[in-house]
Write a protein that holds these residues in place. Sequence first.
Motif, PDB file in Angstrom:
ATOM      1  N   GLY A 172       1.826   6.083   8.204  1.00  0.00           N
ATOM      2  CA  GLY A 172       0.996   6.871   9.096  1.00  0.00           C
ATOM      3  C   GLY A 172       1.077   8.379   8.931  1.00  0.00           C
ATOM      4  O   GLY A 172       0.444   9.120   9.677  1.00  0.00           O
ATOM      5  N   ARG A 173       1.840   8.826   7.947  1.00  0.00           N
ATOM      6  CA  ARG A 173       1.915  10.267   7.717  1.00  0.00           C
ATOM      7  C   ARG A 173       0.614  10.752   7.084  1.00  0.00           C
ATOM      8  O   ARG A 173       0.134  10.168   6.113  1.00  0.00           O
ATOM      9  CB  ARG A 173       3.088  10.604   6.819  1.00  0.00           C
ATOM     10  N   THR A 174       0.075  11.824   7.624  1.00  0.00           N
ATOM     11  CA  THR A 174      -1.213  12.343   7.151  1.00  0.00           C
ATOM     12  C   THR A 174      -1.051  13.666   6.409  1.00  0.00           C
ATOM     13  O   THR A 174      -0.091  14.406   6.620  1.00  0.00           O
ATOM     14  CB  THR A 174      -2.188  12.544   8.315  1.00  0.00           C
ATOM     15  N   ASN A 175      -2.015  13.940   5.567  1.00  0.00           N
ATOM     16  CA  ASN A 175      -2.056  15.184   4.814  1.00  0.00           C
ATOM     17  C   ASN A 175      -3.511  15.611   4.714  1.00  0.00           C
ATOM     18  O   ASN A 175      -4.388  14.777   4.412  1.00  0.00           O
ATOM     19  CB  ASN A 175      -1.470  14.970   3.413  1.00  0.00           C
ATOM     20  N   ILE A 196       0.835  -1.205   0.000  1.00  0.00           N
ATOM     21  CA  ILE A 196       0.000   0.000   0.000  1.00  0.00           C
ATOM     22  C   ILE A 196       0.868   1.253   0.000  1.00  0.00           C
ATOM     23  O   ILE A 196       1.762   1.409   0.830  1.00  0.00           O
ATOM     24  CB  ILE A 196      -0.915   0.003   1.233  1.00  0.00           C
ATOM     25  N   ASP A 197       0.594   2.147  -0.942  1.00  0.00           N
ATOM     26  CA  ASP A 197       1.246   3.457  -0.934  1.00  0.00           C
ATOM     27  C   ASP A 197       0.556   4.375   0.059  1.00  0.00           C
ATOM     28  O   ASP A 197       1.195   5.112   0.811  1.00  0.00           O
ATOM     29  CB  ASP A 197       1.199   4.091  -2.325  1.00  0.00           C
ATOM     30  N   GLY A 198      -0.773   4.338   0.032  1.00  0.00           N
ATOM     31  CA  GLY A 198      -1.535   5.192   0.914  1.00  0.00           C
ATOM     32  C   GLY A 198      -3.019   4.993   0.710  1.00  0.00           C
ATOM     33  O   GLY A 198      -3.446   4.316  -0.231  1.00  0.00           O
ATOM     34  N   MET A 199      -3.794   5.553   1.596  1.00  0.00           N
ATOM     35  CA  MET A 199      -5.253   5.542   1.495  1.00  0.00           C
ATOM     36  C   MET A 199      -5.750   6.934   1.838  1.00  0.00           C
ATOM     37  O   MET A 199      -5.035   7.716   2.488  1.00  0.00           O
ATOM     38  CB  MET A 199      -5.877   4.506   2.436  1.00  0.00           C
ATOM     39  N   GLY A 200      -6.953   7.234   1.421  1.00  0.00           N
ATOM     40  CA  GLY A 200      -7.454   8.554   1.739  1.00  0.00           C
ATOM     41  C   GLY A 200      -8.845   8.817   1.219  1.00  0.00           C
ATOM     42  O   GLY A 200      -9.547   7.896   0.784  1.00  0.00           O
ATOM     43  N   THR A 249     -10.382  14.187  10.810  1.00  0.00           N
ATOM     44  CA  THR A 249      -9.274  13.320  11.188  1.00  0.00           C
ATOM     45  C   THR A 249      -9.352  12.032  10.386  1.00  0.00           C
ATOM     46  O   THR A 249     -10.410  11.391  10.335  1.00  0.00           O
ATOM     47  CB  THR A 249      -9.319  12.978  12.688  1.00  0.00           C
ATOM     48  N   ILE A 250      -8.234  11.662   9.776  1.00  0.00           N
ATOM     49  CA  ILE A 250      -8.161  10.408   9.042  1.00  0.00           C
ATOM     50  C   ILE A 250      -7.368   9.409   9.873  1.00  0.00           C
ATOM     51  O   ILE A 250      -6.366   9.757  10.505  1.00  0.00           O
ATOM     52  CB  ILE A 250      -7.519  10.608   7.648  1.00  0.00           C
ATOM     53  N   PHE A 251      -7.823   8.182   9.888  1.00  0.00           N
ATOM     54  CA  PHE A 251      -7.066   7.135  10.551  1.00  0.00           C
ATOM     55  C   PHE A 251      -7.369   5.808   9.865  1.00  0.00           C
ATOM     56  O   PHE A 251      -8.380   5.668   9.164  1.00  0.00           O
ATOM     57  CB  PHE A 251      -7.339   7.073  12.050  1.00  0.00           C
ATOM     58  N   ARG A 252      -6.454   4.867  10.055  1.00  0.00           N
ATOM     59  CA  ARG A 252      -6.597   3.604   9.350  1.00  0.00           C
ATOM     60  C   ARG A 252      -6.333   2.428  10.273  1.00  0.00           C
ATOM     61  O   ARG A 252      -5.640   2.541  11.267  1.00  0.00           O
ATOM     62  CB  ARG A 252      -5.647   3.544   8.151  1.00  0.00           C
ATOM     63  N   ASP A 253      -6.904   1.325   9.899  1.00  0.00           N
ATOM     64  CA  ASP A 253      -6.685   0.054  10.585  1.00  0.00           C
ATOM     65  C   ASP A 253      -5.946  -0.840   9.600  1.00  0.00           C
ATOM     66  O   ASP A 253      -6.556  -1.391   8.681  1.00  0.00           O
ATOM     67  CB  ASP A 253      -8.034  -0.546  10.988  1.00  0.00           C
ATOM     68  N   ASN A 254      -4.640  -0.933   9.767  1.00  0.00           N
ATOM     69  CA  ASN A 254      -3.837  -1.689   8.814  1.00  0.00           C
ATOM     70  C   ASN A 254      -4.236  -3.155   8.753  1.00  0.00           C
ATOM     71  O   ASN A 254      -4.245  -3.776   7.687  1.00  0.00           O
ATOM     72  CB  ASN A 254      -2.356  -1.565   9.150  1.00  0.00           C
ATOM     73  N   GLY A 255      -4.567  -3.693   9.906  1.00  0.00           N
ATOM     74  CA  GLY A 255      -4.902  -5.110   9.949  1.00  0.00           C
ATOM     75  C   GLY A 255      -6.151  -5.460   9.168  1.00  0.00           C
ATOM     76  O   GLY A 255      -6.287  -6.560   8.639  1.00  0.00           O
ATOM     77  N   VAL A 276      -9.175  15.507   0.296  1.00  0.00           N
ATOM     78  CA  VAL A 276      -9.640  15.891   1.620  1.00  0.00           C
ATOM     79  C   VAL A 276      -8.573  15.517   2.652  1.00  0.00           C
ATOM     80  O   VAL A 276      -8.112  16.357   3.424  1.00  0.00           O
ATOM     81  CB  VAL A 276     -10.966  15.200   1.967  1.00  0.00           C
ATOM     82  N   ALA A 277      -8.187  14.257   2.651  1.00  0.00           N
ATOM     83  CA  ALA A 277      -7.180  13.782   3.595  1.00  0.00           C
ATOM     84  C   ALA A 277      -6.598  12.479   3.081  1.00  0.00           C
ATOM     85  O   ALA A 277      -7.293  11.704   2.420  1.00  0.00           O
ATOM     86  CB  ALA A 277      -7.776  13.582   4.984  1.00  0.00           C
TER      87      ALA A 277
END
Length: 115
Positions: free
Chosen positions: A55-58, A31-35, A68-74, A48-49
Amino acid sequence: QVQLVESGGGLVQPGESLRLSCAASGSIFSIDGMGWYRQTPGKQRELVASITSSGRTNYADSVKDRFTIFRDNGKNMVYLHMNTLKPEDTAVYYCWFGQLGRDYWGQGTQVTVSS
């Protein structure tokens, strides 16, 4: 292929909160990223985010300190918690997933902020 399923959109009043969820499934291995992006009629889709695998956010300036953006990798899930919603946040919100330079998109979920 990667499939994205979004949930959590709806109609809220100004000042209220909403949480969007996106579940990724399929061939996930780097994964490169999600958003989240959003789009209104006649305008380009805008970020948007986003959150990287580390874990770096933008955030877009218009949503900083409210979203607020957050993720559950599992679980390969990404969430967008939206506070103090404004009418100008009304849009179709799209989940984005990036892997090895390729972009994947969800079908979109409508968020409407109106009194």
